[in-house]
Motif scaffolding. Sequence first.
Motif, mmCIF file in Angstrom:
data_model
loop_
_atom_site.group_PDB
_atom_site.id
_atom_site.type_symbol
_atom_site.label_atom_id
_atom_site.label_comp_id
_atom_site.label_asym_id
_atom_site.label_seq_id
_atom_site.Cartn_x
_atom_site.Cartn_y
_atom_site.Cartn_z
ATOM 1 N N LEU A 195 18.845 2.468 12.282
ATOM 2 C CA LEU A 195 19.754 2.867 13.353
ATOM 3 C C LEU A 195 18.933 3.428 14.499
ATOM 4 O O LEU A 195 18.147 4.355 14.306
ATOM 5 N N ARG A 196 19.093 2.825 15.658
ATOM 6 C CA ARG A 196 18.388 3.324 16.840
ATOM 7 C C ARG A 196 19.414 3.937 17.776
ATOM 8 O O ARG A 196 20.376 3.287 18.166
ATOM 9 N N LEU A 197 19.211 5.189 18.122
ATOM 10 C CA LEU A 197 20.165 5.941 18.929
ATOM 11 C C LEU A 197 19.482 6.497 20.166
ATOM 12 O O LEU A 197 18.296 6.831 20.140
ATOM 13 N N THR B 58 16.942 4.457 8.125
ATOM 14 C CA THR B 58 15.926 4.994 9.028
ATOM 15 C C THR B 58 16.523 5.164 10.409
ATOM 16 O O THR B 58 16.961 4.185 11.023
ATOM 17 N N VAL B 59 16.564 6.403 10.865
ATOM 18 C CA VAL B 59 17.162 6.733 12.155
ATOM 19 C C VAL B 59 16.060 7.023 13.160
ATOM 20 O O VAL B 59 15.161 7.827 12.888
ATOM 21 N N THR B 60 16.148 6.357 14.312
ATOM 22 C CA THR B 60 15.211 6.614 15.415
ATOM 23 C C THR B 60 16.026 7.060 16.616
ATOM 24 O O THR B 60 16.955 6.346 17.030
ATOM 25 N N VAL B 61 15.699 8.232 17.127
ATOM 26 C CA VAL B 61 16.413 8.774 18.282
ATOM 27 C C VAL B 61 15.459 8.787 19.472
ATOM 28 O O VAL B 61 14.417 9.452 19.434
ATOM 29 N N ARG B 62 15.831 8.056 20.517
ATOM 30 C CA ARG B 62 14.981 7.974 21.709
ATOM 31 C C ARG B 62 15.433 8.987 22.747
ATOM 32 O O ARG B 62 16.635 9.185 22.956
ATOM 33 N N ALA B 63 14.442 9.615 23.382
ATOM 34 C CA ALA B 63 14.740 10.612 24.426
ATOM 35 C C ALA B 63 15.252 9.947 25.691
ATOM 36 O O ALA B 63 14.932 8.785 25.969
#
Lengths: 110, 110
Positions: free
Chosen positions: B11-13, B105-110
Amino acid sequence: DVKVTQSSRYLVKRTGEKVFLECVQDMDHENMFWYRQDPGLGLRLIYFSYDVKMKEKGDIPEGYSVSREKKERFSLILESASTNQTSMYLCASSFGVTQYFGPGTRLLVL
Amino acid sequence: EDQVTQSPEALRLQEGESSSLNCSYTVSGLRGLFWYRQDPGKGPEFLFTLYSAGEEKEKERLKATLTKKESFLHITAPKPEDSATYLCAVQALGDYKLSFGAGTTVTVRA
């Protein structure tokens, strides 16, 4: 705070060597566990112990043995390391249902 | 046999974009459902234990809920430091071991 420590973060061994992985917990927990974690296979239970000198096999005990001589310490032994035992090894402890994990030992068998 | 299926795999957030992770499970009798967070190269860090349908628990931006067939981990207004793999596990009544899902797998972009 629960603290579970593992003796090594990284380990490199040769095929056929006897390998000892140690785990220590400081919360007087009854239960201790050894898992291995592999990509695509997730975490799998190798052995667990519910009291000193007591142990039970998990899902994948072949090629491993364990020792629990003192309540706070649980050792995983690879009698004769093989390349398919290259993995991340995780120790956990619990008093009730919740298991608390150590930092892991990444083992490479060449 | 106990089964745990997590979705999505990844999951890309964007920072601040709330979302939910799903954990579907089958178990003969549920003793507990657990959520862990795992950072690369480290051991799983305990987040929540849920025991019965309808139960909810919260910690900072995370909220876990439980039904008879699944659990959700809601991430509200995530920050980059929430980037990690989130693992779900179940423990059956009368059992010691945890059965884990493969993780999200969670990736949080600024």
